[in-house]
Design a protein around this motif. Structure first.
Motif, PDB file in Angstrom:
ATOM      1  N   ARG A  71       0.845  -1.206   0.000  1.00  0.00           N
ATOM      2  CA  ARG A  71       0.000   0.000   0.000  1.00  0.00           C
ATOM      3  C   ARG A  71       0.876   1.250   0.000  1.00  0.00           C
ATOM      4  O   ARG A  71       0.501   2.271  -0.558  1.00  0.00           O
ATOM      5  CB  ARG A  71      -0.908   0.004   1.225  1.00  0.00           C
ATOM      6  CG  ARG A  71      -1.905  -1.120   1.193  1.00  0.00           C
ATOM      7  CD  ARG A  71      -3.312  -0.592   1.378  1.00  0.00           C
ATOM      8  NE  ARG A  71      -4.261  -1.580   0.904  1.00  0.00           N
ATOM      9  CZ  ARG A  71      -5.135  -2.204   1.661  1.00  0.00           C
ATOM     10  NH1 ARG A  71      -5.199  -1.917   2.949  1.00  0.00           N
ATOM     11  NH2 ARG A  71      -5.956  -3.081   1.158  1.00  0.00           N
ATOM     12  N   ALA A  72       2.036   1.154   0.641  1.00  0.00           N
ATOM     13  CA  ALA A  72       2.985   2.277   0.602  1.00  0.00           C
ATOM     14  C   ALA A  72       3.415   2.490  -0.852  1.00  0.00           C
ATOM     15  O   ALA A  72       3.452   3.626  -1.343  1.00  0.00           O
ATOM     16  CB  ALA A  72       4.186   1.995   1.492  1.00  0.00           C
ATOM     17  N   ARG A  73       3.708   1.411  -1.556  1.00  0.00           N
ATOM     18  CA  ARG A  73       4.102   1.511  -2.968  1.00  0.00           C
ATOM     19  C   ARG A  73       2.960   2.093  -3.792  1.00  0.00           C
ATOM     20  O   ARG A  73       3.164   2.947  -4.653  1.00  0.00           O
ATOM     21  CB  ARG A  73       4.497   0.135  -3.503  1.00  0.00           C
ATOM     22  CG  ARG A  73       5.045   0.213  -4.930  1.00  0.00           C
ATOM     23  CD  ARG A  73       5.582  -1.124  -5.393  1.00  0.00           C
ATOM     24  NE  ARG A  73       4.525  -2.120  -5.412  1.00  0.00           N
ATOM     25  CZ  ARG A  73       4.731  -3.439  -5.399  1.00  0.00           C
ATOM     26  NH1 ARG A  73       5.949  -3.921  -5.352  1.00  0.00           N
ATOM     27  NH2 ARG A  73       3.712  -4.279  -5.416  1.00  0.00           N
ATOM     28  N   PHE A  74       1.734   1.664  -3.507  1.00  0.00           N
ATOM     29  CA  PHE A  74       0.557   2.181  -4.222  1.00  0.00           C
ATOM     30  C   PHE A  74       0.438   3.701  -4.034  1.00  0.00           C
ATOM     31  O   PHE A  74       0.239   4.435  -5.009  1.00  0.00           O
ATOM     32  CB  PHE A  74      -0.697   1.465  -3.711  1.00  0.00           C
ATOM     33  CG  PHE A  74      -1.985   2.035  -4.236  1.00  0.00           C
ATOM     34  CD1 PHE A  74      -2.467   1.673  -5.490  1.00  0.00           C
ATOM     35  CD2 PHE A  74      -2.718   2.939  -3.476  1.00  0.00           C
ATOM     36  CE1 PHE A  74      -3.653   2.212  -5.972  1.00  0.00           C
ATOM     37  CE2 PHE A  74      -3.899   3.486  -3.956  1.00  0.00           C
ATOM     38  CZ  PHE A  74      -4.378   3.112  -5.212  1.00  0.00           C
ATOM     39  N   VAL A  75       0.590   4.179  -2.805  1.00  0.00           N
ATOM     40  CA  VAL A  75       0.492   5.634  -2.545  1.00  0.00           C
ATOM     41  C   VAL A  75       1.596   6.364  -3.298  1.00  0.00           C
ATOM     42  O   VAL A  75       1.361   7.394  -3.934  1.00  0.00           O
ATOM     43  CB  VAL A  75       0.585   5.951  -1.031  1.00  0.00           C
ATOM     44  CG1 VAL A  75       0.711   7.449  -0.779  1.00  0.00           C
ATOM     45  CG2 VAL A  75      -0.645   5.410  -0.305  1.00  0.00           C
ATOM     46  N   ALA A  76       2.814   5.822  -3.257  1.00  0.00           N
ATOM     47  CA  ALA A  76       3.950   6.461  -3.926  1.00  0.00           C
ATOM     48  C   ALA A  76       3.690   6.542  -5.436  1.00  0.00           C
ATOM     49  O   ALA A  76       3.879   7.585  -6.063  1.00  0.00           O
ATOM     50  CB  ALA A  76       5.226   5.688  -3.642  1.00  0.00           C
ATOM     51  N   GLU A  77       3.239   5.430  -6.019  1.00  0.00           N
ATOM     52  CA  GLU A  77       3.043   5.390  -7.474  1.00  0.00           C
ATOM     53  C   GLU A  77       1.848   6.225  -7.912  1.00  0.00           C
ATOM     54  O   GLU A  77       1.865   6.877  -8.957  1.00  0.00           O
ATOM     55  CB  GLU A  77       2.864   3.937  -7.940  1.00  0.00           C
ATOM     56  CG  GLU A  77       4.176   3.172  -7.888  1.00  0.00           C
ATOM     57  CD  GLU A  77       4.030   1.688  -8.210  1.00  0.00           C
ATOM     58  OE1 GLU A  77       2.869   1.210  -8.314  1.00  0.00           O
ATOM     59  OE2 GLU A  77       5.075   1.014  -8.332  1.00  0.00           O
ATOM     60  N   GLU A  78       0.811   6.218  -7.109  1.00  0.00           N
ATOM     61  CA  GLU A  78      -0.449   6.871  -7.495  1.00  0.00           C
ATOM     62  C   GLU A  78      -0.419   8.374  -7.226  1.00  0.00           C
ATOM     63  O   GLU A  78      -0.988   9.141  -7.987  1.00  0.00           O
ATOM     64  CB  GLU A  78      -1.578   6.220  -6.690  1.00  0.00           C
ATOM     65  CG  GLU A  78      -2.955   6.425  -7.249  1.00  0.00           C
ATOM     66  CD  GLU A  78      -3.210   5.572  -8.498  1.00  0.00           C
ATOM     67  OE1 GLU A  78      -4.226   5.813  -9.140  1.00  0.00           O
ATOM     68  OE2 GLU A  78      -2.386   4.671  -8.812  1.00  0.00           O
ATOM     69  N   TYR A  79       0.245   8.795  -6.140  1.00  0.00           N
ATOM     70  CA  TYR A  79       0.077  10.185  -5.696  1.00  0.00           C
ATOM     71  C   TYR A  79       1.364  11.014  -5.627  1.00  0.00           C
ATOM     72  O   TYR A  79       1.293  12.233  -5.707  1.00  0.00           O
ATOM     73  CB  TYR A  79      -0.560  10.217  -4.298  1.00  0.00           C
ATOM     74  CG  TYR A  79      -1.938   9.625  -4.254  1.00  0.00           C
ATOM     75  CD1 TYR A  79      -3.021  10.324  -4.789  1.00  0.00           C
ATOM     76  CD2 TYR A  79      -2.169   8.381  -3.693  1.00  0.00           C
ATOM     77  CE1 TYR A  79      -4.294   9.781  -4.757  1.00  0.00           C
ATOM     78  CE2 TYR A  79      -3.441   7.834  -3.650  1.00  0.00           C
ATOM     79  CZ  TYR A  79      -4.502   8.537  -4.177  1.00  0.00           C
ATOM     80  OH  TYR A  79      -5.751   8.009  -4.145  1.00  0.00           O
ATOM     81  N   LEU A  80       2.519  10.385  -5.401  1.00  0.00           N
ATOM     82  CA  LEU A  80       3.718  11.191  -5.139  1.00  0.00           C
ATOM     83  C   LEU A  80       4.491  11.487  -6.419  1.00  0.00           C
ATOM     84  O   LEU A  80       4.716  10.597  -7.237  1.00  0.00           O
ATOM     85  CB  LEU A  80       4.635  10.492  -4.130  1.00  0.00           C
ATOM     86  CG  LEU A  80       4.041  10.236  -2.745  1.00  0.00           C
ATOM     87  CD1 LEU A  80       5.115   9.711  -1.799  1.00  0.00           C
ATOM     88  CD2 LEU A  80       3.387  11.486  -2.163  1.00  0.00           C
ATOM     89  N   GLU A  81       4.903  12.739  -6.566  1.00  0.00           N
ATOM     90  CA  GLU A  81       5.760  13.123  -7.689  1.00  0.00           C
ATOM     91  C   GLU A  81       7.202  12.822  -7.320  1.00  0.00           C
ATOM     92  O   GLU A  81       7.632  13.115  -6.202  1.00  0.00           O
ATOM     93  CB  GLU A  81       5.619  14.626  -7.932  1.00  0.00           C
ATOM     94  CG  GLU A  81       4.855  14.979  -9.188  1.00  0.00           C
ATOM     95  CD  GLU A  81       4.679  16.469  -9.288  1.00  0.00           C
ATOM     96  OE1 GLU A  81       5.700  17.161  -9.458  1.00  0.00           O
ATOM     97  OE2 GLU A  81       3.524  16.919  -9.158  1.00  0.00           O
TER      98      GLU A  81
END
Ligand code: HPA
Length: 232
Positions: free
Chosen positions: A24-34
């Protein structure tokens, strides 16, 4: 470098989102973080730093349960200078009016763990959210049309309780839901003088015996991640 986080000081932002599941950390990074950069893969506990609408944010898994959660939170605070820790997780509802997908902001966390019983020599510390973060989250939820419930939760050491009715004692005292990490997060944050808040999505109901499917959990998770990011 710390024992469990293979990063250098400076690689982790002051605001850290904390899902239990490293994917889920990877999902947040890929989906939301520049410009997200991976800073940890020790034990597969993925952690990333990037930016969200101009703010530097990190997101990292913590595993399940207070011992695992405490190790990462301790190192994030004391080795990497984290100042604002926001757990995003799932919980089992204890109150009949709570529906699957409902959002809870944990104002305080009861516990059935011996961690704080030992720490406070049998006396009763009340693990509490940082009020500024809590009220900001409540306002941000309202702006999005989300009626988040605010109240106490239970941080339990046991997922598979032998007695399926054991939750009723807590429910009688108005406790909204059960998860497995927040009492430790709030205790460690209070000791260090940093901000902490837990945002939870109801993934199952102990009252009705219902549970979300994994696909449904993903959708609920996005809403919660977006709310947490808005606090960064
Ligand atoms: N118990 C503990 N943690 C949980 C639960 C539960 O029923 N559901 C989601 N996280």
């Amino acid at each position: 470098m710390s024992v469990h986080i293979g990063a250098e000081r400076g690689e982790i932002a002051e605001t850290v989102l904390l899902p239990g599941d490293p994917r889920r950390a990877r999902f947040v990074a890929e989906e939301y973080l520049e410009g997200a950069v991976l800073f940890n893969e020790v034990r597969g506990m993925l952690g990333y730093t990037g930016s969200w609408r101009g703010s530097r944010v990190s997101v990292m898994g913590t595993g399940m349960g207070m011992p695992s959660h405490s190790i990462y939170v301790h190192e994030l605070i004391h080795e990497f200078g984290a100042k604002r820790l926001i757990r995003i997780g799932s919980c089992g509802a204890m109150q009949p009016e709570l529906q699957l997908h409902d959002l809870i902001l944990a104002m305080s966390a009861c516990f059935d763990s011996s961690l704080n019983t030992l720490r406070f020599q049998g006396m009763g510390f009340a693990p509490t959210a940082e009020y500024g973060l809590l009220s900001a989250a409540h306002a941000a939820a309202a702006e999005r049309g989300i009626a988040a419930r605010v109240g106490s939760i239970l941080s339990s050491d046991e997922f598979y309780n032998e007695d399926p009715e054991a939750y009723r004692l807590w429910a009688k005292y108005g406790v909204l839901a059960v998860e497995m990490e927040t009492a430790a997060l709030y205790t460690l944050a209070a000791r260090a003088g940093v901000q902490a808040l837990t945002i939870l999505t109801v993934s199952d109901s102990l009252v009705r015996g219902e549970a979300l499917s994994s696909a449904e959990r993903e959708r609920g998770f996005s809403r919660m991640a977006e709310l947490a990011l808005s606090l960064a």
